[in-house]
Design a protein around this motif. Sequence first.
Motif, PDB file in Angstrom:
ATOM      1  N   ILE A 269      -6.518   1.744  -2.555  1.00 47.68           N
ATOM      2  CA  ILE A 269      -5.269   1.573  -1.821  1.00 47.68           C
ATOM      3  C   ILE A 269      -5.554   1.727  -0.335  1.00 47.68           C
TER       4      ILE A 269
ATOM      5  N   THR B  50       1.021   4.567  -2.751  1.00 48.13           N
ATOM      6  CA  THR B  50       0.793   5.894  -2.166  1.00 48.13           C
ATOM      7  C   THR B  50       1.948   6.817  -2.521  1.00 48.13           C
TER       8      THR B  50
ATOM      9  N   CYS C 169       0.836  -1.214   0.000  1.00 48.04           N
ATOM     10  CA  CYS C 169       0.000   0.000   0.000  1.00 48.04           C
ATOM     11  C   CYS C 169       0.863   1.254   0.000  1.00 48.04           C
ATOM     12  N   GLN C 170       1.967   1.212   0.742  1.00 48.38           N
ATOM     13  CA  GLN C 170       2.801   2.407   0.840  1.00 48.38           C
ATOM     14  C   GLN C 170       3.430   2.799  -0.505  1.00 48.38           C
TER      15      GLN C 170
ATOM     16  N   MET D 212      -6.147   7.571  -3.171  1.00 47.03           N
ATOM     17  CA  MET D 212      -6.068   6.244  -2.549  1.00 47.03           C
ATOM     18  C   MET D 212      -7.446   5.592  -2.517  1.00 47.03           C
TER      19      MET D 212
ATOM     20  N   HIS E  74      -0.825   4.641   6.167  1.00 49.05           N
ATOM     21  CA  HIS E  74       0.059   4.487   5.005  1.00 49.05           C
ATOM     22  C   HIS E  74       0.738   5.813   4.660  1.00 49.05           C
ATOM     23  N   ILE E  75      -0.005   6.903   4.759  1.00 48.95           N
ATOM     24  CA  ILE E  75       0.577   8.219   4.491  1.00 48.95           C
ATOM     25  C   ILE E  75       1.661   8.532   5.524  1.00 48.95           C
TER      26      ILE E  75
ATOM     27  N   GLU F 261      -2.959  16.544   1.309  1.00 42.88           N
ATOM     28  CA  GLU F 261      -3.431  15.300   1.928  1.00 42.88           C
ATOM     29  C   GLU F 261      -4.840  14.925   1.492  1.00 42.88           C
TER      30      GLU F 261
ATOM     31  N   LEU G  47      -4.497  13.336  -1.870  1.00 44.20           N
ATOM     32  CA  LEU G  47      -3.851  12.025  -1.796  1.00 44.20           C
ATOM     33  C   LEU G  47      -4.825  10.973  -1.280  1.00 44.20           C
TER      34      LEU G  47
ATOM     35  N   PRO H 205      -1.080   1.479  -8.595  1.00 40.28           N
ATOM     36  CA  PRO H 205      -2.104   0.957  -7.683  1.00 40.28           C
ATOM     37  C   PRO H 205      -2.769  -0.341  -8.125  1.00 40.28           C
TER      38      PRO H 205
ATOM     39  N   MET I  79      -5.708   4.265   5.608  1.00 41.57           N
ATOM     40  CA  MET I  79      -5.106   5.235   4.693  1.00 41.57           C
ATOM     41  C   MET I  79      -4.174   6.206   5.411  1.00 41.57           C
TER      42      MET I  79
END
Length: 628
Positions: A508, A220, A216-217, A503, A517-518, A496, A499, A570, A514
């Motif tokens: 994602i 991102t 996932c990271q 996702m 991951h951020i 953010e 983003l 993704p 979420m």
Amino acid sequence: MPNKILCVAEKPSIARAVAGHLSGGQQSVVSFAPLDISIFVKNFDFHYNFPPPWGSCQVTMTSVIGHTVEWDFTKDYQKWNSCEPHHLFDAPTEKTVGDRKDIAENIKTEARCSRALFIWTDCDREGEYIGTEVRDIARTVNPNIEVKRARFSNIERAHILRAAQHPVELDERQAQAVAARIELDLRIGAAFTRWQTKLLQSIEGLEQKVISYGSCQFPTLGFVVDRYRRVKNFVPEQFWSIKVMHKRDDINVTFNWDRNRLFDRMMVIVLFEKCLQAKKARVTKVQKKPTKKWKPLPLTTVELQKLGSRFLHITSQEVMSIAEKLYTNGFISYPRTETDQFDPGMDLRALCEKQTQSPTWGPFAQNLLNGAFESPRNGRNNDKAHPPIHPVTYVTPNALANQNERRVYEFIARRFLACCSSDAVGEQSTVDIQYGPEGFHASGLRVIARNYLDVYVYDKWESSQPLPQFIEGEEFVPTEANITDGKTTPPGFLTEPELIALMDANGIGTDATMADHIAKIKDRGYVFTRVRAGGDQQASGMEEFAPSNLGSALVEGYDQIGFENSVSKPFLRKEMEEKMKKICEGQMERHDVVHSTIEQYREMFLRAKQQSRLLKDITSRYLTDDGV
């Protein structure tokens, strides 16, 4: 077997709240040999009258602290040099209690003499899986213990009592989906992390650094790098437009060109000259029509994270941390939900009534009760587990620990009241004119009734300067007409909210993960943030993301290796999440999902390994030459 029921919550604060409601405050509190990890875990003993077949029972209410069981490779594969990284795709794994042995022992001790086990974990996928961990621990000492789960979305007394009286079965499918995700994240993350760390550790500056990977990271990070490239490679283009202005009744009315703008200066000059040759403009249409600004939909987790970052300028991770605290304190409903529609059976007016105590938005809530209440709009999502996020009681500012907690609670309260109000009502005026061969238009807005806007201060909808009277068919000589020019501007770096939206749209992570991951790509040094200045007033002051040289190198390297199927894109992770949903729906089995997904990532791993020199050269170039 004594008539005893063991109840286990996901966290100590929930155990305390549930015990207080079920016992009516008549419980004894017992600490069990607390170690560092379990110092907050306590056992609450009391009596409660459960529905048949249990009846009046002695109850012990306790908790875990999230996951009790750890999933790792067996000892032969845990050391970094114990095997080739690609062997981890198939290496044997094991579950262990790890550092939470005292919590597991407490569950075993209480389960030995219990007739039934009631699971009070959060009602989401993760909660179902944690519930199965508790069940499996209990059954090591009491194989025949009956297991039920209590479904609840907030810790109001009536809600908790209802959950206790209507227990259901654990959702094995959701638990299996989480088990699949945990295994896949372990295998894929460990294989890529060990491989790329060993590959890149000879580069100056990376000798002691773990270059970790997450499925996932990395996507991102890929979103951040993609936007950065668009900004960096942007080439501005000159454009031209025609603007017409006419003064009437001391009001300067600007008519905008229907074409908006063109990138051919000579074409604009030719069209402009034709407009001037016509001398007069003719009104082709005058229209006034009612318009509305729709009230917001009920609040989901993703929207809370996006809007908390956008309006409150708080990171999504902090927003979720605050929301979790508000929930465990009994102030709001469960903050992890995909649902944007309220169940028709919910007493929303009663929730509005509680907000009348607020000196700030209380009068608005009272007005709803006086006849202005309207049912909330229904969105398209319903996870069948939790209602939208909403306040369950009024909380005075002094009861909250800091300003950010107050702001998050206020946002949730105002959003809920806005959902129960009416759309804002206005009147849109439009005047279209023909000037030579070209069409132009002017518009104005008159806000007639603000309605939900009076409480939801985050939305803006203002009346513009009113248009003077124009009559269809009339002609006039414009007061002013000229050619304007400008240049296209690049997009900003990702904020953010943007983003999170990417996702969410690309599958994602989940609404609950979420923010984590951020935070991870920031902690790992793959991206850095800065405060956006200027531009959109709402965006100004928000954090925006830019990749570090290492972050850019990793994405470019994997993109060149994998092209459209790169692990920084993704697509693979989105497909994995879709398979998780199919497990929950009974359309796929956990084993099949794990096997098919491992084969997809194994293919990417082998391709990356074959072209390892490419990834290493790109990373070295970025880190030693300050990027390219």
